[in-house]
Design a protein around this motif. Structure first.
Motif, PDB file in Angstrom:
ATOM      1  N   ASP A  34      64.577  24.978  98.397  1.00  0.00           N
ATOM      2  CA  ASP A  34      65.013  24.305  99.630  1.00  0.00           C
ATOM      3  C   ASP A  34      63.817  24.086 100.538  1.00  0.00           C
ATOM      4  OD1 ASP A  34      64.721  26.430 101.721  1.00  0.00           O
ATOM      5  OD2 ASP A  34      66.195  27.500 100.478  1.00  0.00           O
TER       6      ASP A  34
ATOM      7  N   MET B 257      77.742  36.121 106.611  1.00  0.00           N
ATOM      8  CA  MET B 257      78.164  37.476 106.982  1.00  0.00           C
ATOM      9  C   MET B 257      77.135  38.518 106.588  1.00  0.00           C
ATOM     10  SD  MET B 257      81.992  37.171 105.628  1.00  0.00           S
ATOM     11  CE  MET B 257      81.362  36.526 104.133  1.00  0.00           C
TER      12      MET B 257
ATOM     13  N   SER C  90      62.103  27.817 100.647  1.00  0.00           N
ATOM     14  CA  SER C  90      62.229  28.975  99.754  1.00  0.00           C
ATOM     15  C   SER C  90      62.613  28.521  98.356  1.00  0.00           C
ATOM     16  CB  SER C  90      63.333  29.919 100.231  1.00  0.00           C
ATOM     17  OG  SER C  90      63.225  30.146 101.599  1.00  0.00           O
TER      18      SER C  90
HETATM   19  P1  ADP Z   1      74.203  35.424 104.989  1.00  0.00           P
HETATM   20  O1  ADP Z   1      75.660  35.480 104.718  1.00  0.00           O
HETATM   21  O2  ADP Z   1      73.820  35.808 106.359  1.00  0.00           O
HETATM   22  O3  ADP Z   1      73.570  34.186 104.497  1.00  0.00           O
HETATM   23  P2  ADP Z   1      72.905  36.679 102.785  1.00  0.00           P
HETATM   24  O4  ADP Z   1      73.034  38.045 102.279  1.00  0.00           O
HETATM   25  O5  ADP Z   1      73.331  35.568 101.881  1.00  0.00           O
HETATM   26  O6  ADP Z   1      73.683  36.635 104.135  1.00  0.00           O
HETATM   27  O7  ADP Z   1      71.416  36.447 103.214  1.00  0.00           O
HETATM   28  C1  ADP Z   1      70.768  37.406 103.998  1.00  0.00           C
HETATM   29  C2  ADP Z   1      69.736  36.750 104.886  1.00  0.00           C
HETATM   30  O8  ADP Z   1      68.701  36.202 104.094  1.00  0.00           O
HETATM   31  C3  ADP Z   1      70.297  35.588 105.654  1.00  0.00           C
HETATM   32  O9  ADP Z   1      70.831  36.007 106.881  1.00  0.00           O
HETATM   33  C4  ADP Z   1      69.090  34.694 105.843  1.00  0.00           C
HETATM   34  O10 ADP Z   1      68.415  35.059 107.030  1.00  0.00           O
HETATM   35  C5  ADP Z   1      68.199  35.024 104.678  1.00  0.00           C
HETATM   36  N1  ADP Z   1      68.239  33.934 103.682  1.00  0.00           N
HETATM   37  C6  ADP Z   1      68.973  33.900 102.563  1.00  0.00           C
HETATM   38  N2  ADP Z   1      68.759  32.782 101.874  1.00  0.00           N
HETATM   39  C7  ADP Z   1      67.860  32.060 102.579  1.00  0.00           C
HETATM   40  C8  ADP Z   1      67.214  30.790 102.400  1.00  0.00           C
HETATM   41  N3  ADP Z   1      67.461  30.011 101.320  1.00  0.00           N
HETATM   42  N4  ADP Z   1      66.345  30.392 103.341  1.00  0.00           N
HETATM   43  C9  ADP Z   1      66.088  31.172 104.411  1.00  0.00           C
HETATM   44  N5  ADP Z   1      66.644  32.352 104.651  1.00  0.00           N
HETATM   45  C10 ADP Z   1      67.540  32.809 103.737  1.00  0.00           C
END
Ligand code: ADP
Length: 610
Positions: free
Chosen positions: A380, A411, A439
């Motif tokens: 992305d 969440m 990422s």
């Molecule tokens: P959420 O439900 O908050 O997305 P996740 O467990 O899926 O929880 O992800 C944890 C954290 O990792 C997210 O709050 C986000 O800050 C970061 N994160 C996950 N995937 C990405 C991504 N593709 N780009 C940027 N930050 C990400």
């Protein structure tokens, strides 16, 4: 021979104490061999020794055995412990020494009386009584030396004192034999001690082993009980929490369809959003707990990536489009070996996050071959993740503070579930990310050769629509609140609900209303162990028509899901999202109406029976 002292001293002491105990059990054998030996000696000496001496001697031997009998009786009564046995052993050895002295006296007293023939018989008798009892006297060294030396030493001295060469030679031979006897008895004693000590060591080891096995069994039992407890809690929680959430969702949706005042409508909508968030959070929490409890068993199989890519694209395409993002899936012919359902959840999580944390640009999903593996990557052009946060994002509820609005965040459980799933499936996950630039989340899975030609799955015809107007819905649920929630919700969709708590009650209610349902919605687990599947079968039988049916289950355990799938009936899991319910219900009602001709025909036949 190895010295018994090489063994644990505690075991040696225990062995010696037990050897002393065996002395006292041998009174009978000792006495009979003494008496027999004594009688033989008297018989041999009868013609050459004074009879009163012989009788007195035999009496002395038996009297000695008499008090030893009393000693053995007292020993049994006292049942002495290990440390006290030594003094009892010494007392027994005194008896042996007296016996030895008596035999020794016989050897000296009657030696001169006979000719060389009698002397030889006397020597044989004395050595015979010593050799016959050697395995008994050797049990305890004081009894060995106490009996053997006084029996034989005076005789040997007496033979030597006879003066001539022949007797001197005999005495030397007898001395050598005595030395052999003592050495043999000494070694025999050590051997007994050693083998007893080894036996006790083995018994101790077996005891220890049994204790350890028992401890391991107990620990395993406790772990199993804990696990059972956790699974039972999950089952209970999943049922008890799903139920009110399910009812709440139904009411909130019903309310939002009825309210026309804009202000109130906004309020009701935010209730709806909260309920949906609660439902999603609850489902995610249940997923984490189930994975932690080991209640998820992966079903691995070989499958192609393309249909999976298509499903994920269909799911997130609209969301990406709404954010003006490009969501692209690079075509691939790769097949992988994994659990299709669990793997799809991982990929969906990556794509959902990629879309969520990307403001402009796009998301690209593709598969790369690496040796025998395939690496599926989700790129992305989003906010990226600072280096310090990378190891934390897989923790439960961890969210990076990346200035996204509260509502657009998730969440914090998505990656926690991914981590558990990836571990369960043994698929390594990698992240490469640059803050501000984007990422790449990748997962490595075993690659397999395509097994069947890939055919595109026929598209599921979308039948979303409001075909519910005027429909009659039979709702069977033992929770009155759910029936009422359904009534309110279906009323908002212009359908009427006939509610009942059991199959029997539904038949009565339908009989009273005189109307046929267009759709039966039954809870899977009803009161009194009644099952929704059975209710549907019964209703269909009584109505004489395969009325469309939908089961709703609060139990998402694997066995229940297997039964539901095997029933061939449509089913939804609680908490049911109202829109989903509406879509499935309207599709089923429409399908039932298509079958209208047959229905009218059967209805006429069945009318007589109700
Ligand atoms: P959420 O439900 O908050 O997305 P996740 O467990 O899926 O929880 O992800 C944890 C954290 O990792 C997210 O709050 C986000 O800050 C970061 N994160 C996950 N995937 C990405 C991504 N593709 N780009 C940027 N930050 C990400």
């Amino acid at each position: 021979m190895p010295s018994p002292t090489a063994l644990n001293p505690r075991l040696i002491r225990r062995a010696r104490a037990d050897q002393i105990a065996t002395l006292f059990t041998q009174w009978g054998r000792t006495t009979s061999s003494m008496a027999l030996g004594g009688l033989i000696l008297c018989a041999v000496m009868w013609n050459v020794a004074p009879h009163d001496e012989l009788a007195l001697w035999l009496a002395a031997i038996l009297i000695n055995q008499g008090w030893r009998y009393e000693l053995a009786r007292r020993y049994r009564a006292a049942a002495p412990g290990l440390t006290e046995r030594e003094s009892w052993g010494r007392a027994w050895a005194i008896g042996s020494t007296i016996a030895g002295a008596l035999w020794g006296a016989a050897g000296v007293l009657w030696f001169a009386h006979g000719d060389i023939g009698h002397q030889a018989l006397l020597i044989v008798c004395l050595f015979g009584v010593v050799m016959g009892g050697i395995n008994l006297t050797s049990v305890y060294k004081p009894t060995l030396y106490g009996f053997v030396l006084p029996t034989l030493a005076p005789l040997i001295v007496r033979v030597a004192l006879d003066g001539d060469q022949l007797h001197a030679f005999i005495a030397t031979v007898l001395l050598v034999v005595l030395a052999f006897i003592l050495r043999f008895g000494h070694n025999l004693n050590n051997l007994m001690t050693q083998s007893l000590a080894i036996r006790y060591e083995n018994i101790d080891l077996i005891g220890e082993l049994q204790a350890q096995t028992a401890a391991a069994d107990r620990a395993r039992g406790m772990a199993e009980a804990a696990n059972r407890g956790k699974t039972q809690f999950l089952a209970a929680a999943s049922h008890d929490l799903r139920q009110p959430l399910h009812a709440m969702g139904l009411f909130a949706a019903a309310l939002s369809a009825r309210v026309h005042d804009a202000g109130v409508r906004n309020l009701v909508n935010s209730i709806n959003v909260s309920v949906e968030a609660l439902e999603r959070l609850f489902s995610a929490l249940m997923d984490v707990s189930k994975l932690d409890a080991g209640a998820v068993a992966p079903k691995r199989t070989a499958f192609p990536l393309t249909p999976l890519f298509e499903r994920v694209e269909n799911e997130f395409g609209p969301l990406a489009a709404a954010k003006n993002l490009r969501l692209a899936f690079v075509p691939t012919r790769t097949w992988i070996d994994s659990d299709p359902v669990l793997f799809e959840r991982i990929l969906a999580n990556f794509v959902s996050n990629a879309v969520r944390y990307t403001a402009s640009g796009g998301v690209v999903v593709g598969a790369r071959r690496r040796g025998r593996s395939a690496v599926i990557e989700v790129w992305d052009s989003g906010v990226g993740i600072p280096a310090a946060e990378r190891e934390h994002i897989f923790e439960e509820f961890y969210q990076v503070d990346n200035s996204l609005s509260h509502t657009s965040k998730g969440m914090g459980l998505g990656l926690a579930i991914v981590r558990r799933l990836a571990m369960l499936l043994d698929h390594p996950v990698r992240i490469d990310t640059q803050p501000g630039r984007g990422s790449r989340f990748s997962i490595e899975v075993p690659r397999v050769a395509a097994t069947v030609p890939q055919v595109a799955a026929p598209a599921e015809p979308s039948r979303r629509g409001t075909t519910l107007a005027g429909a009659r819905i039979a709702v069977i649920d033992d929770e009155a609140i759910v029936v009422e929630g359904m009534r309110a919700l279906f009323a908002a969709w212009e359908s009427a609900v006939v509610g009942a708590s059991s199959g029997e009650a539904m038949l009565t209610a339908l009989g009273e209303s005189g109307q046929y349902p267009d759709l039966v919605i039954a809870d899977y687990r009803l009161a009194d162990d009644e099952l929704g599947t059975d209710v549907v079968v019964r209703l269909r039988h009584e109505l004489g028509w395969a009325v469309p049916a939908l089961l709703i289950s609060g139990d998402s355990s694997t066995p229940t899901l297997d039964v539901l799938r095997a029933s061939g009936l449509e089913f939804l899991l609680k908490p049911v999202l109202p829109e989903e319910l509406r879509a499935v219900a309207s599709r089923l009602v429409a399908a039932g109406r298509d079958d209208g001709v047959a229905r009218q025909h059967r209805q006429a036949l069945a009318a007589a029976r109700i």
